[in-house]
Design a protein around this motif. Structure first.
Motif, mmCIF file in Angstrom:
data_model
loop_
_atom_site.group_PDB
_atom_site.id
_atom_site.type_symbol
_atom_site.label_atom_id
_atom_site.label_comp_id
_atom_site.label_asym_id
_atom_site.label_seq_id
_atom_site.Cartn_x
_atom_site.Cartn_y
_atom_site.Cartn_z
ATOM 1 N N TRP A 157 15.513 3.278 -0.113
ATOM 2 C CA TRP A 157 16.649 2.741 -0.855
ATOM 3 C C TRP A 157 16.287 1.512 -1.697
ATOM 4 O O TRP A 157 17.072 1.094 -2.551
ATOM 5 N N LEU A 158 15.100 0.948 -1.485
ATOM 6 C CA LEU A 158 14.694 -0.185 -2.316
ATOM 7 C C LEU A 158 14.518 0.214 -3.771
ATOM 8 O O LEU A 158 14.606 -0.624 -4.668
ATOM 9 N N ASP A 159 14.243 1.505 -4.012
ATOM 10 C CA ASP A 159 14.011 1.961 -5.384
ATOM 11 C C ASP A 159 15.221 1.742 -6.274
ATOM 12 O O ASP A 159 15.097 1.653 -7.500
ATOM 13 N N ASP A 160 16.413 1.669 -5.673
ATOM 14 C CA ASP A 160 17.642 1.514 -6.453
ATOM 15 C C ASP A 160 17.992 0.050 -6.722
ATOM 16 O O ASP A 160 19.001 -0.237 -7.369
ATOM 17 N N LEU A 161 17.181 -0.877 -6.226
ATOM 18 C CA LEU A 161 17.469 -2.304 -6.354
ATOM 19 C C LEU A 161 16.430 -2.988 -7.241
ATOM 20 O O LEU A 161 15.291 -2.544 -7.333
ATOM 21 N N ARG A 162 16.840 -4.050 -7.889
ATOM 22 C CA ARG A 162 15.920 -4.922 -8.633
ATOM 23 C C ARG A 162 15.802 -6.232 -7.863
ATOM 24 O O ARG A 162 16.343 -7.251 -8.262
ATOM 25 N N LEU A 163 15.106 -6.150 -6.749
ATOM 26 C CA LEU A 163 15.080 -7.289 -5.843
ATOM 27 C C LEU A 163 14.303 -8.459 -6.424
ATOM 28 O O LEU A 163 13.162 -8.296 -6.879
ATOM 29 N N PRO A 164 14.875 -9.656 -6.391
ATOM 30 C CA PRO A 164 14.105 -10.854 -6.743
ATOM 31 C C PRO A 164 13.197 -11.253 -5.584
ATOM 32 O O PRO A 164 13.357 -10.767 -4.454
ATOM 33 N N MET A 165 12.243 -12.119 -5.851
ATOM 34 C CA MET A 165 11.560 -12.806 -4.762
ATOM 35 C C MET A 165 12.634 -13.638 -4.063
ATOM 36 O O MET A 165 13.350 -14.412 -4.702
ATOM 37 N N ARG A 224 9.362 -10.015 -0.996
ATOM 38 C CA ARG A 224 9.502 -9.327 -2.265
ATOM 39 C C ARG A 224 9.327 -7.829 -2.027
ATOM 40 O O ARG A 224 8.766 -7.402 -1.009
ATOM 41 N N GLU A 225 9.782 -7.039 -2.975
ATOM 42 C CA GLU A 225 9.572 -5.594 -2.939
ATOM 43 C C GLU A 225 8.275 -5.250 -3.658
ATOM 44 O O GLU A 225 7.938 -5.855 -4.672
ATOM 45 N N ARG A 226 7.541 -4.263 -3.121
ATOM 46 C CA ARG A 226 6.330 -3.784 -3.788
ATOM 47 C C ARG A 226 6.075 -2.342 -3.359
ATOM 48 O O ARG A 226 5.797 -2.087 -2.185
ATOM 49 N N ASP A 227 6.260 -1.424 -4.292
ATOM 50 C CA ASP A 227 5.985 -0.009 -4.053
ATOM 51 C C ASP A 227 6.783 0.560 -2.888
ATOM 52 O O ASP A 227 6.276 1.362 -2.082
ATOM 53 N N GLY A 228 8.058 0.170 -2.794
ATOM 54 C CA GLY A 228 8.920 0.704 -1.754
ATOM 55 C C GLY A 228 8.827 0.001 -0.420
ATOM 56 O O GLY A 228 9.554 0.334 0.527
#
Length: 341
Positions: A209-217, A228-232
């Motif tokens: 479900w991280l793929d649907d978000l534009r997560l900031p640091m 942070r997010e990186r490659d799921g």
């Protein structure tokens, strides 16, 4: 010849700056293979939200480089989100925001869950966010510098050490040796107060479900825990005992229980090249012809474009775009930035 000792991201950036400015016979020496040092193990964050004018200006001067190569280095302008977990931290974030806004940063104070929906925010007292900040893949940044510097005429000798004859005949020598800079400096007769500090990055997930978000640091400003997010996956760092997962899990259980896994998927360790005041040593040393760009205390990648270009100008006798005098390796007064700690 101009000899650059260290082919990590800072050494590559200095070589890039020198070559772009017409420096001739720029040679980078590094005993390690390309991409095997601390740069490859960095988390990959770019921020303008510093706590001093100098550091803000270094980031603002560096950002166009990242933006212009966004696809190449996977630069994502998702921002940095600072969380205030106490009233004391909220007051500190307010002080930072006042300075940062005065320097031109578009600081916002959003509801953290609008950016990171899985956060627990009931105990928070505010947040700072800046959309100029972002994420990238550190080895790709180094690769871009190496490729562009090579195209402009610099050469890189990985797995090789400069000979004494090469160093003695060099027009200039630049120490960019990361955690080894103290030893390299001693061999050249200069003092560089750099010490290594181990840092561990924990990798948890994957979370589809991280793929649907534009997560900031996302950082809890008082404690220093962040992810942070990186490659799921999420990559997590923080204070305290670096090789023990339990306290990271305990923080996630409180702040983001949806991702508080029992055990991480993997982890890796690297090193910050620390100085006494957590600021880099950049500029001329006590020995004529020997320069330094080291001791970035975890901020080398994000500051590398501005530092590489400005230091190159100084070495070539030109006026640098940014005044790096406060970072002089010969400074006697410590610099202060509460966001560096």
């Amino acid at each position: 010849m101009i000899a650059v000792l260290g082919g990590g991201v800072v050494g590559s950036a200095v070589a890039w700056g020198l070559a772009q400015r017409g420096g001739r016979d720029v040679i980078v020496f590094d005993l390690l293979p390309s991409g095997s040092g601390s740069t490859a193990r960095a988390m990959g964050g770019f921020r303008t939200q510093h706590g001093s004018e100098l550091n803000v200006r270094l980031s603002l001067a560096s950002r166009p480089w990242f933006a212009a190569r966004a696809e190449r280095i996977r630069f994502q302008p998702h921002g940095y989100l600072y969380l205030a977990e106490s009233l004391e931290v909220a007051a500190e974030l307010a002080r930072r925001a006042e300075l940062q806004a005065a320097l031109g940063l578009p600081i916002e104070h959003p509801d953290p869950r609008s950016l990171v929906p899985f956060l627990q925010t009931g105990d928070l007292h505010g947040a700072n966010y800046c959309a100029l900040d972002g994420l990238y893949i550190p080895p790709l940044v180094q690769r871009a510098f190496v490729e562009e510097a090579t195209t402009a005429g610099a050469s890189f000798r990985y797995g090789a050490e400069a000979t004494r004859a090469e160093l003695d005949s060099a027009e200039a020598v630049v120490v960019c040796a990361g955690i080894w800079s103290r030893r390299v400096g001693e061999e050249l007769g200069v003092r560089l107060g750099v010490t290594p500090l181990e840092r561990v990055v924990w990798r948890i997930g994957p979370f589809a479900w991280l793929d649907d978000l534009r997560l900031p640091m996302t950082l809890e400003a008082g404690t220093g825990y962040h992810f942070r997010e990186r490659d799921g996956f999420l990559t997590v760092m923080g204070p305290g005992e670096q090789r023990v997962w339990d306290h990271y899990r305990e923080w996630l259980e409180r702040r983001a229980p949806e991702v508080a896994v029992e055990r991480p998927e993997s982890s890796w360790n690297g090193y910050y090249e620390m100085t006494a005041d957590h600021h880099a040593l950049v500029g001329a040393t006590e020995r004529p012809g020997v320069w330094a760009a080291c001791g970035f205390s975890g901020h080398g990648v994000m500051q590398s474009p501005a530092v590489g270009d400005s230091l190159a100008a100084m070495i070539l006798g030109e006026t640098p775009p940014l005044d790096l005098a406060p970072l002089s390796p010969l400074r006697t007064e410590p610099l202060h930035d509460p966001t560096q700690l």
